[in-house]
Design an enzyme around this catalytic site. Structure first.
Site, mmCIF file in Angstrom:
data_model
loop_
_atom_site.group_PDB
_atom_site.id
_atom_site.type_symbol
_atom_site.label_atom_id
_atom_site.label_comp_id
_atom_site.label_asym_id
_atom_site.label_seq_id
_atom_site.Cartn_x
_atom_site.Cartn_y
_atom_site.Cartn_z
ATOM 1 C CE LYS A 1 -4.054 -2.033 0.260
ATOM 2 N NZ LYS A 1 -5.079 -1.938 -0.776
ATOM 3 C CB SER B 1 -4.172 -10.721 2.176
ATOM 4 O OG SER B 1 -2.952 -10.025 2.088
#
Lengths: 91, 320
Positions: free
Chosen positions: B48, B262
Site C-alpha cells: 500500500k 492475504s
C-alpha cells in the site's frame, strides 16, 4: 444431482434461515430456477430484470467467480459447491 | 540504486524471488514456476505504500493537498499505515476510518504514526468504513479524502511501478496473481502486463470472511470499487480463511517467507492455476504478490495452534 448452495445471511429469509440448501441443475441458470421453486423469490434477488447477475451479488462455483466462467451458463456437475456472497469492500 | 534522499523515495523496486519448493515443476522441460513479489519490503511493510504515495503526490500536484491539510481515508489498515507515514513526512494530519474488527497491531501502528482513528462497526466490514468516511467528508469539507477505491493514482502506481518491475524481472511471465481489495494492484499491473504480454492471465484472489463481515441490510448496500473493470481479469477466486492460513504456513515452512494472511489467499489462487497448467503439461511462470509480512497478524493467532483453531479465531476478523 445435488449441488450444495451456501446462502449469505442477507438471503436466509428465503431459506427459512438455512445457511446452505441443496439444489439441482446442469447450469447455474437452471440451478437458480430450481432454487426459486423451493425458495420462492430468491431468484429475484440474484438476477436483474434484464436477465443478468445482480451487480452486488457474487456467485462462486468451487471458489471461482462465475463471471469469468460463463456467468449464468456456467456448467455444474454433481458435487460442485456454489457460494453466493454480497459484494463488499476490501483494502 | 540503494541510497535515497528520504524514506518515501525507497518505495518500490522490490525483489522477485522464486519458490523452488512449492512450485509444481521448478526444473525440467516445461517448468511451472512460482515467483513471489516481496512487497513487504516497502517502507511501512506493505504494497500500500505505492498507492498511498502516488495518491498524495497526485493530490499535491493538482492543488487539493496543501500544507497543514488533513487527509481522511476509509481503510482496513495497510493503506492507513502507509498514508500515516507519508502524511507525517509531508506535514499533513490523517484521520482513518477503520472497521473495529481489525488487528490490534494495525491500530497501534497508526497511533504511533500520529493518525487519528475513527472506528466503524464490525458488521458490514469495510463497506461500513467507506460509508462512514463519505459522511465525514460531507461534515468536514476541508478534509481531503483521497479515496483509494476510486482514485486513479492508486492503479497508476501499479501501472508505472509494480507491473513494469515484474515484467523486467520475469520477461517469460504467463500469469499474474494478486489480491482484490481496492482492485488497484490488479487493475494497474494487470493492464500494463496485458499491453506488453497479450496472452498473460490476470488472476484475482479475494478473501472470504465469516457471516458478520457480510452483514448488510440489503443487497443494494453492496460495494464494487469504482476502479474495478472486470475486463482486466481472467479469473477470480474466493479464498476461505482456512485455505489462506494453510498457504501462509506453507510459505514459511517450505520457502521461509513470513507473510500476512492475504498473501496466503493469493498463493492459494496461484497454486490452483499453476497446478492446472502443470497437469496440462505446458510451461508457466506465475508471479504473485506478497502484500505484507505476518507481523501485524501475530495477535490474531494465525501462526499458532492447529489450522482449525487459527481459522476459528480469525472468524469475524478482517484479515486483508
Amino acid at each position: 444431482m445435488a449441488i450444495e448452495v451456501k446462502i449469505p445471511t442477507i438471503l436466509r429469509s428465503y431459506t427459512g434461515g438455512a445457511k446452505a440448501v441443496d439444489g439441482t441443475g446442469d447450469t447455474l441458470s437452471a440451478l437458480i430456477d430450481n432454487l426459486d421453486g423451493s425458495h420462492p423469490g430468491i431468484k429475484g434477488r440474484l438476477i436483474t430484470d434484464d436477465g443478468g447477475l445482480h451487480r452486488f451479488v457474487n456467485v462462486y462455483v468451487n471458489d471461482e467467480d462465475v463471471r469469468f466462467t460463463g456467468s449464468l451458463d456456467t456448467a455444474l456437475k454433481d458435487g460442485d459447491a456454489v457460494t453466493i456472497l454480497p459484494a463488499v469492500a476490501g483494502g | 540504486m540503494t541510497r535515497y534522499d528520504s524514506l518515501v523515495d525507497a518505495t518500490g523496486d522490490t525483489p522477485l524471488v522464486g519458490l523452488p519448493n512449492l512450485s509444481p515443476r521448478w526444473e525440467g522441460e516445461n517448468p511451472v514456476r512460482l515467483w513471489a513479489k516481496l512487497e513487504d519490503r516497502n517502507p511501512t511493510g506493505s504494497i500500500k505504500d505505492r498507492a498511498a504515495l502516488a495518491m498524495v503526490r497526485a493530490a499535491e500536484a493538482d492543488g487539493r493537498l496543501t500544507p497543514g491539510c488533513t487527509i481522511l481515508e476509509p481503510t482496513s489498515g495497510n493503506t492507513g499505515i502507509s498514508l500515516a507515514m507519508v502524511a507525517k513526512l509531508h506535514g499533513y494530519g490523517l484521520v482513518c476510518v477503520m472497521p473495529e474488527n481489525t488487528s490490534i497491531e494495525r491500530r497501534q501502528l497508526l497511533e504511533m504514526f500520529g493518525a487519528r482513528i475513527i472506528s466503524s462497526p464490525a458488521a458490514g466490514g469495510s463497506n461500513q468504513a467507506v460509508a462512514t468516511a463519505k459522511q465525514l467528508a460531507e461534515q468536514y469539507p476541508d478534509w481531503v479524502m483521497l479515496y483509494q477505491y476510486g482514485n486513479p493514482a492508486n492503479a497508476q502506481a501499479h501501472y508505472e511501478g509494480t507491473g513494469p518491475e515484474i515484467l523486467h524481472d520475469l520477461p517469460t511471465i504467463t500469469h499474474f496473481v494478486a489480491g482484490l481489495g481496492t482492485t488497484g494492484t490488479l487493475m494497474g499491473a494487470g493492464r500494463y502486463l496485458r499491453e506488453k504480454v497479450p496472452d498473460v492471465s490476470v488472476i484475482a484472489a479475494e478473501p472470504r470472511y465469516g457471516d458478520l463481515v457480510y452483514g448488510l441490510r440489503n443487497i443494494d448496500e453492496g460495494f464494487v470499487p469504482e476502479l474495478y473493470d472486470d475486463s482486466v481479469l481472467t479469473s477470480r477466486f474466493s479464498v476461505t480463511s482456512y485455505d489462506a492460513l494453510r498457504r501462509t504456513r506453507d510459505l514459511i515452512e517450505h520457502e521461509g517467507i513470513f507473510a500476512g494472511i492475504s498473501t496466503g489467499a493469493i498463493l492459494h489462487a496461484a497454486l490452483s492455476v499453476a497446478e492446472r497448467v502443470a497437469d496440462s503439461g505446458e510451461r508457466a511462470d506465475v508471479a504473485f504478490v506478497v502484500a505484507d509480512g505476518g507481523w501485524k497478524y501475530l495477535s490474531t493467532g494465525a501462526y499458532s495452534g492447529s489450522l482449525q483453531q487459527a481459522a476459528e479465531q480469525l472468524e469475524g476478523q478482517l484479515w486483508a
